[in-house]
Design a protein around this motif. Structure first.
Motif, PDB file in Angstrom:
ATOM      1  N   VAL A 178       9.242  11.251 -30.095  1.00  0.00           N
ATOM      2  CA  VAL A 178       7.879  10.240 -28.810  1.00  0.00           C
ATOM      3  C   VAL A 178       8.637   8.728 -29.350  1.00  0.00           C
ATOM      4  O   VAL A 178       8.787   7.732 -27.754  1.00  0.00           O
ATOM      5  CB  VAL A 178       6.723  10.243 -29.269  1.00  0.00           C
ATOM      6  CG1 VAL A 178       6.048   9.412 -28.043  1.00  0.00           C
ATOM      7  CG2 VAL A 178       6.781  11.833 -29.259  1.00  0.00           C
TER       8      VAL A 178
ATOM      9  N   ALA B  23       3.732  13.548 -24.732  1.00  0.00           N
ATOM     10  CA  ALA B  23       4.792  14.342 -25.152  1.00  0.00           C
ATOM     11  C   ALA B  23       4.808  14.805 -26.199  1.00  0.00           C
ATOM     12  O   ALA B  23       5.668  16.182 -26.552  1.00  0.00           O
ATOM     13  CB  ALA B  23       6.129  13.400 -24.852  1.00  0.00           C
ATOM     14  N   GLY B  81      11.721  15.057 -22.040  1.00  0.00           N
ATOM     15  CA  GLY B  81      10.852  13.588 -22.292  1.00  0.00           C
ATOM     16  C   GLY B  81      11.585  12.906 -21.273  1.00  0.00           C
ATOM     17  O   GLY B  81      11.277  11.670 -21.701  1.00  0.00           O
TER      18      GLY B  81
END
Ligand SMILES: [Zn+2]
Lengths: 225, 190
Positions: A178, B23, B81
């Motif tokens: 991420v 996410a 993403g």
């Protein structure tokens, strides 16, 4: 009462007029009460549209969805209290200001949730992977170098991951993925607007966050050694 | 030796709290984690539900909402993403809704006879005692004007994007928006 300018008011409000048209319309607005009133009403309509509350449907569609995708609807999600998320894609600034401002809000949230089309377009045209060009020197080389520090910590993690349980490793890897994605986004934004001090500091912050996560991970590895 | 679980929990909270939990859930859901998918569903349901009923001008949208999330589950593998999950889901929802609109033939007489339909939005003069509910007024706009209004003024898309999504000329998107605002203007209290 309408006149020839009335039909241009929406484009004016949305900043869709060219500079000459805008100037002419603004001159007209100085003395046309009807257009001034219409413009004020349009602004109120836009504000009301933006302020509309989202509502859940009367019936929860989840059981039907769960059945259609073949999962058990009865278990319920694991507890996950989340802060209220920002809504939609605009800010409350008027369109003329929004074009300049929203990209920053989007990135400062650490997520693209608020990403305005203006910002997204700018990111989208930057198709190439980010290079060190976009990375502030202060971050690129704190002490012996950001890349070196990241590499060191990643090595600790690779060597020590066998000592961590698989759930921990998975959480770590997800978080690193991420953060890496956030760094890519931030670097692309900087590449598109390298003079933007805010974007630069946001990128730096995102990169620091990665370093911090890696430090925590390394500390975790050594704590279970 | 510290029990690994303690450290992991702390790390998980701190790290995820500062990144985008969607996410993480999207990654988990793509690998088949139904709990993660349900969290995404719960987090986005009201937004998708509202978008659906506003776009279709109809509150009976259960099956369209189902279609959106079923499609999302099937397509999670394509979420990279690059944008936020909410942005990705929203765009997917718009596509499902537009596809559904065509299937159902919702482009009915209002779309063909938009000016007449505008008159079906009761004016304030007809209901002097109360201003008409704004949602209801939006719901009674002609389909073309309503779709553009919802996407532009409620959801924040730009005309160029709306034109692409709806298969319109940009100028048509602009004029539909203006029509919508003009119609809604008549129903605002001053
Ligand atoms: Zn005028």
């Amino acid at each position: 009462m309408t006149d020839a300018w009335t039909d241009r008011l929406s484009d004016y409000l949305d900043d869709e007029l060219d500079p000459a048209e805008r100037a002419a319309l603004e001159a007209h607005l100085l003395h046309c009460v009807a257009c001034g009133a219409a413009l004020a009403d349009f602004k109120r309509i836009v504000m009301r549209a933006r302020a509309l509350e989202d509502r859940e449907p009367d019936r929860d569609p989840w059981p039907a969805i769960a059945a259609r995708i073949g999962v058990d609807a009865g278990l319920g999600p694991t507890a996950d209290p989340r802060p209220a998320r920002p809504r939609r894609r605009w800010s409350f600034s008027m369109p003329q200001l929004a074009a300049a401002g929203i990209a920053l809000m989007a990135l400062s949230g650490g997520a693209a949730w608020l990403l305005h089309p203006v910002a997204r377009t700018r990111l989208a045209v930057q198709g190439a992977p980010p290079t060190n060009l976009g990375i502030p020197a202060a971050v690129r080389a704190p002490g012996r170098g950001y890349d070196g520090a990241v590499a060191d910590l990643e090595r600790v993690l690779v060597e020590g991951r066998g000592r961590l349980d698989t759930a921990t490793v998975r959480v770590l890897e997800l978080n690193l993925a991420v953060i890496d994605s956030a760094i890519v986004q931030a670097a692309r934004a900087v590449a598109a607007d390298s003079a933007n001090a805010y974007l630069n500091s946001h990128l730096a912050e995102t990169m620091r966050r990665k370093l911090e996560l890696l430090r925590q991970a390394a500390a975790l590895v050594s704590s279970v050694s | 030796m510290t029990p690994p679980g303690t450290g992991a929990a702390t790390l998980q909270h701190e790290a995820i709290g500062r990144t985008d939990p969607d996410a993480v859930d999207a990654t988990l859901a793509a690998s088949g984690d139904a709990h993660a998918f349900e969290r995404l569903y719960r987090g986005h349901l009201s937004r998708i539900s509202s978008l659906t009923s506003r776009m279709l001008g109809d509150d009976d949208t259960d099956d369209v909402i189902q279609d959106v999330f079923v499609r999302a589950w099937q397509k999670l593998g394509t979420f990279r993403g690059e944008s936020a999950f909410g942005t990705w889901l929203h765009r997917l929802a718009v596509n499902v809704i537009l596809g559904r609109r065509e299937t159902l033939g919702i482009r009915r007489r209002r779309h063909l006879d938009g000016d007449a339909a505008l008159e079906t939005v009761p004016s304030r003069r007809q209901t002097p005692e109360m201003s008409m509910d704004f949602e209801t007024a939006i719901g009674r706009l002609p389909d073309g004007a309503r779709e553009v209004f919802v996407l532009h003024d409620v959801e924040g898309y730009r005309h160029a994007e709306i034109a692409r999504m709806l298969g319109l000329a940009t100028g048509t998107s602009k004029s539909q928006l203006h029509r919508a605002r003009m119609a809604l203007r008549r129903h605002l209290e001053r």
